[in-house]
Each structure stands twice: as structure tokens, then as C-alpha cells.
Design an enzyme around this catalytic site. Structure first.
Site, short mmCIF file in Angstrom:
data_model
loop_
_atom_site.label_atom_id
_atom_site.label_comp_id
_atom_site.label_asym_id
_atom_site.label_seq_id
_atom_site.Cartn_x
_atom_site.Cartn_y
_atom_site.Cartn_z
N SER A 12 95.14 52.62 23.39
CA SER A 12 93.90 52.99 23.35
C SER A 12 92.94 52.36 24.32
O SER A 12 92.98 52.65 25.57
CB SER A 12 93.04 52.83 21.95
OG SER A 12 94.04 53.29 20.89
N ARG A 13 92.22 51.25 23.90
CA ARG A 13 91.19 50.56 24.93
C ARG A 13 91.95 50.12 26.05
O ARG A 13 91.29 50.07 27.16
CB ARG A 13 90.45 49.60 24.38
CG ARG A 13 89.18 50.23 23.40
CD ARG A 13 88.58 48.94 22.43
NE ARG A 13 89.54 48.63 21.55
CZ ARG A 13 89.29 47.36 21.15
NH1 ARG A 13 88.24 46.85 21.21
NH2 ARG A 13 90.36 46.96 20.17
N ASP A 72 94.70 46.93 19.50
CA ASP A 72 95.16 45.74 20.34
C ASP A 72 96.53 45.87 21.06
O ASP A 72 96.97 44.88 21.10
CB ASP A 72 95.04 44.43 19.59
CG ASP A 72 93.66 44.18 18.96
OD1 ASP A 72 92.66 44.87 19.24
OD2 ASP A 72 93.68 43.32 18.11
N GLN A 101 93.23 66.98 18.39
CA GLN A 101 92.73 66.12 17.35
C GLN A 101 91.41 66.75 16.43
O GLN A 101 90.47 66.99 17.52
CB GLN A 101 92.55 64.54 17.33
CG GLN A 101 92.03 64.00 16.31
CD GLN A 101 91.62 62.55 16.42
OE1 GLN A 101 90.63 62.58 16.75
NE2 GLN A 101 92.11 61.54 15.91
N ASN A 154 98.67 51.06 15.68
CA ASN A 154 97.53 51.05 16.57
C ASN A 154 96.42 49.99 16.44
O ASN A 154 96.16 49.61 15.44
CB ASN A 154 96.86 52.54 16.74
CG ASN A 154 95.58 52.67 17.40
OD1 ASN A 154 94.51 52.87 16.88
ND2 ASN A 154 95.51 52.66 18.65
N CYS A 180 87.46 57.68 12.26
CA CYS A 180 86.22 57.47 13.22
C CYS A 180 85.18 56.79 12.46
O CYS A 180 84.63 57.06 11.39
CB CYS A 180 85.86 58.90 13.75
SG CYS A 180 84.23 58.63 14.97
N HIS A 208 95.23 52.61 12.62
CA HIS A 208 94.56 51.52 13.46
C HIS A 208 94.43 50.45 12.11
O HIS A 208 93.57 50.49 11.10
CB HIS A 208 93.11 52.38 13.97
CG HIS A 208 92.28 51.19 14.45
ND1 HIS A 208 90.88 51.53 14.59
CD2 HIS A 208 92.49 49.87 14.89
CE1 HIS A 208 90.60 50.54 15.25
NE2 HIS A 208 91.27 49.73 15.56
N SER A 213 87.37 59.54 22.45
CA SER A 213 86.15 60.50 22.79
C SER A 213 85.67 60.23 24.08
O SER A 213 85.32 58.89 24.31
CB SER A 213 85.33 60.56 21.45
OG SER A 213 84.27 61.39 21.87
N PRO A 266 93.85 59.56 21.07
CA PRO A 266 92.64 60.24 21.38
C PRO A 266 91.39 59.28 21.56
O PRO A 266 91.30 58.22 20.81
CB PRO A 266 92.45 60.96 19.99
CG PRO A 266 93.11 60.47 19.07
CD PRO A 266 94.21 59.43 19.64
C1 LIG Z 1 85.58 55.04 23.62
C2 LIG Z 1 86.42 55.28 22.27
C3 LIG Z 1 86.61 56.64 22.04
C4 LIG Z 1 87.42 56.75 20.85
N1 LIG Z 1 87.61 58.08 20.44
C5 LIG Z 1 88.29 58.38 19.53
C6 LIG Z 1 88.69 59.70 18.88
O1 LIG Z 1 88.01 60.73 19.62
N2 LIG Z 1 89.58 59.78 17.96
C7 LIG Z 1 90.31 58.80 17.31
O2 LIG Z 1 91.24 59.05 16.39
N3 LIG Z 1 90.06 57.68 17.55
C8 LIG Z 1 89.00 57.30 18.69
N4 LIG Z 1 88.97 56.13 18.92
C9 LIG Z 1 89.69 54.96 18.38
C10 LIG Z 1 91.01 54.74 19.18
O3 LIG Z 1 91.87 55.53 19.26
C11 LIG Z 1 91.97 53.26 18.69
O4 LIG Z 1 92.15 53.79 17.33
C12 LIG Z 1 90.99 52.07 18.49
O5 LIG Z 1 90.49 52.25 19.73
C13 LIG Z 1 91.91 51.06 18.21
O6 LIG Z 1 92.97 50.70 19.23
P1 LIG Z 1 92.58 49.36 20.34
O7 LIG Z 1 92.27 48.24 19.50
O8 LIG Z 1 93.95 49.51 20.98
O9 LIG Z 1 91.48 49.84 21.29
C14 LIG Z 1 88.12 55.66 20.15
C15 LIG Z 1 88.18 54.42 20.54
C16 LIG Z 1 87.15 54.26 21.52
C17 LIG Z 1 86.75 52.70 22.26
#
Ligand SMILES: Cc1cc2nc3c(=O)[nH]c(=O)nc-3n(C[C@H](O)[C@H](O)[C@H](O)COP(=O)(O)O)c2cc1C
Length: 337
Positions: free
Chosen positions: A239-240, A217, A85, A215, A115, A184, A33, A31
Site C-alpha cells: 500500500s503506502r 507495513d 472495490q 497487509n 476504511c 490490514h 483512494s 486499493p
Molecule cells: C492514501 C490512502 C488511500 C487508501 N485508500 C483505500 C481504499 O480505497 N480502499 C481500501 O481498502 N484501503 C485503502 N487504504 C488502505 C490501504 O489499502 C492499506 O490497507 C493500508 O494503507 C495499510 O497498508 P500499509 O501499512 O502498507 O500502508 C488507503 C490508504 C491510504 C494511505
């Protein structure tokens, strides 16, 4: 050449069981946002049709107070499997929201306990639940009692380095009835900085019986393999790495299913995808979609000559035509080089 152990190869070719729900892919789209709306999910699903995807987080309090359900909960009847979610700290609102999410077609309910944003944590939601394990436990119990579909939790390893309590917390969530935990590997204090600490995911995986999804990186197929080899987790959530790159989940899933690497999309293919993304947002959200498309388009602009200039221009577009014009022009230039 990417290599994968035979044990992992065997594991990732099996479906993921989330309580009563069986998912054919062990790569999940997180997810996000402001990102994972219906338009974005459609693009991700094209390349990874079997992956579990998540709506953007939705406030249960808002659902309680609004007459109409927020558009964030809208699900295309063709997009399955999908999870809605929710975030909040009130078990009664959460249960009510979960029921409505079931009505919308959610396959599972995911509760956000990760969050880091102040606006959310100050009201007792998101990662602040790591500091209120009893409330978190009640949230899960109440939702599990109310709906027939699996309830899952997504969280972080702790509030900060002095409060890494994920081992006790994760166990509590499982005992409360959660059917899967996505972890995460960062603390709330880390935000999105530093490395995700996959070693904590490994520790959690060792003590839980429900599936644990890693989750943090996961930016490439290689990272996904490394993460699963290190943590022993049951799947990975991207995610990112998917921002401006809705191909990632599919690339990882393809490798898991076949042991072969997909050829990466060319710059032209990525810009074609950007154009389609823009069109989708315009058709779905109108003018607001154009403003939202600005950030998406700029994420697509990397790895080709003139990318940074284009990034600057697309982040200021006012109309869909302006966006098409800039993207078409960039594609022509790439073609001519
Ligand atoms: C722009 C953005 C929006 C996010 N929105 C949510 C969200 O709505 N719900 C959630 O559980 N995590 C949210 N996250 C966290 C990501 O789902 C994830 O846990 C986090 O980015 C770590 O993974 P990564 O290192 O691969 O980016 C958000 C992260 C980013 C960067």
C-alpha cells in the site's frame, strides 16, 4: 542477501487461487483512494504484469444514483487481473454495483470493510462493518448470489483494542461465501499509526480455508518475506510503500519468482517515472490530473540532493510544462553531480 525458507519459496512460486480465478503473482497492489487510478496501475503493472490490482473504492450508493458510472470504475481492456472495490452497507445497492462492476470487466469484486474515515463509517460502510457483522455477512451473501465472479473482503483486525473481533468476523465472511480475505493488521482506531500487528494475520490464516492476504507495513522485499514467514499468509498486499514508488510490487514479485533481487531504480529513473506519471494524469484527467499529480510528484522526490526543495516546488505546479521543467532540471542536476 535476502533469505527465504524453502517452504515459502515453493508457496510463492505457485499461483494464487481466488475462487475460480487464478492469479500468477502473490503480490497485490492495494486499493488506494486518490492514487490507484488507471494511470498509476499502468505503471505498477509494467513492473508486475501478473499482479492483482484494485480500483480506488467506489460507493455503491453513488453508483445507484448516478446516471453514468463513476470514472473510478474505468478499466483498461489490457489491464488484467483487476478487481473493483466497492463500499456501502446496503446489500441491494452493493449487488447492483457488483453487477455493473462485472460489466466493466472486473475479475473479482472486493468489499471494503476497513476504511477508517469518518465520512464512510458514519454511513455504515468501511470499518464500521466490523461492528455490524450481520450486515457485513448479508453484503457478502447478496453479492455472491448476484455475480458469478469471486467476491473478496478487505478489512482490519477490529474497531479498537477493546474490540478486536477479527477471528469471529473473518470466519463469518468465509461462511458467507467470500473467496479471499485481505487483512490490514491494524484496528480502525490505529488508523495508519503504530505497527501492523501481523500476529493477528497469523491467527486468522490458521482458521480460514480461503486465501488470506497480509497487509500493513509491506515497504520492502524483506518486509514481504518476513511477513509471510511470520503469518503463513497466502500473499502480501502493498500500500503506502507504493506511493511515489510503483516499482515495489514488481520488486517483491521478481524476488518471489526468481529468488534474486532486482537492482533498485536510480533517482533519475524514479524521476523519469514521475514525469511519465504526470504526463499520464494530464492526458487522462486534464487540469484535475495536474492537481492530483502534485502529491504524486512530491512522493517521488526523495533520496537525492535537492529533493526537499523540489518536493516543495512540484507540490505547487499549475501546468504540465511547469512539472516537466522542474523534473528535467532536477535530473540534469543529478546527472552533473
Ligand atoms: C492514501 C490512502 C488511500 C487508501 N485508500 C483505500 C481504499 O480505497 N480502499 C481500501 O481498502 N484501503 C485503502 N487504504 C488502505 C490501504 O489499502 C492499506 O490497507 C493500508 O494503507 C495499510 O497498508 P500499509 O501499512 O502498507 O500502508 C488507503 C490508504 C491510504 C494511505
Amino acid at each position: 542477501m535476502l533469505s527465504i525458507s524453502s517452504t515459502l519459496r515453493e508457496k510463492v512460486s505457485q499461483p494464487l487461487k481466488i475462487g475460480s480465478v487464478e492469479v500468477k503473482s502473490r503480490v497485490l497492489q492495494s486499493p488506494l483512494s486518490g492514487v490507484t487510478d488507471l494511470v498509476f496501475r499502468r505503471l505498477v503493472r509494467r513492473y508486475s504484469p501478473n499482479s492483482m490490482m484494485y480500483t480506488e473504492m467506489v460507493s455503491a450508493t453513488e453508483i445507484h444514483h448516478l446516471k453514468q458510472l463513476p470514472r473510478l470504475m474505468e478499466i483498461d481492456p489490457n489491464e488484467q487481473p483487476i478487481s473493483i472495490q466497492l463500499f456501502d452497507c446496503r446489500p441491494d445497492f452493493m449487488a447492483e454495483a457488483a453487477q455493473k462492476a462485472v460489466g466493466e470487466g472486473a475479475k473479482t469484486i472486493d468489499i471494503n470493510m476497513g476504511c477508517p474515515v469518518n465520512k464512510i463509517t458514519k454511513k455504515g460502510g468501511g470499518s464500521s462493518l466490523l461492528r455490524q457483522p450481520e450486515i457485513a455477512e448479508n453484503l457478502v451473501k447478496e453479492v455472491v448470489k448476484t455475480v458469478d465472479i469471486p467476491v473478496t473482503v478487505k478489512t482490519r483486525i477490529g474497531w479498537d483494542d477493546n474490540e478486536i473481533n477479527i477471528l469471529e468476523f473473518a470466519q463469518k465472511m468465509e461462511d458467507a461465501g467470500a473467496s479471499m480475505l485481505t487483512l490490514h493488521g491494524r484496528t480502525r482506531a490505529q488508523g495508519y499509526t503504530g505497527n501492523a500487528r501481523w500476529e493477528w494475520i497469523k491467527k486468522v490464516k490458521k482458521i480460514l480455508t480461503i486465501p488470506v492476504i497480509a497487509n500493513g507495513d509491506i515497504f520492502s522485499v524483506e518486509a514481504a518475506i518476513n511477513c509471510l514467514e511470520i503469518t503463513g499468509a497466502d500473499g502480501v498486499m502493498c500500500s503506502r510503500g507504493t506511493l511515489g514508488y510503483p516499482f515495489l510490487v514488481g520488486e517483491i514479485d521478481y524476488f518471489f519468482q526468481t529468488g534474486k533481487e532486482l537492482i533498485k531504480p536510480t533517482s533519475i529513473e524514479r524521476l523519469e517515472c514521475a514525469k511519465e506519471h504526470l504526463k499520464g494524469l494530464w492526458e487522462y484527467k486534464g487540469k484535475r490530473g495536474i492537481y492530483q499529480a502534485r502529491k504524486h510528484l512530491s512522493w517521488y522526490c526523495k533520496g537525492f540532493i535537492g529533493a526537499s526543495e523540489l518536493r516543495d516546488k512540484v507540490s505547487r505546479i499549475e501546468t504540465v510544462e511547469e512539472g516537466y521543467f522542474l523534473l528535467d532540471k532536477a535530473m540534469k542536476l543529478i546527472n552533473n553531480n
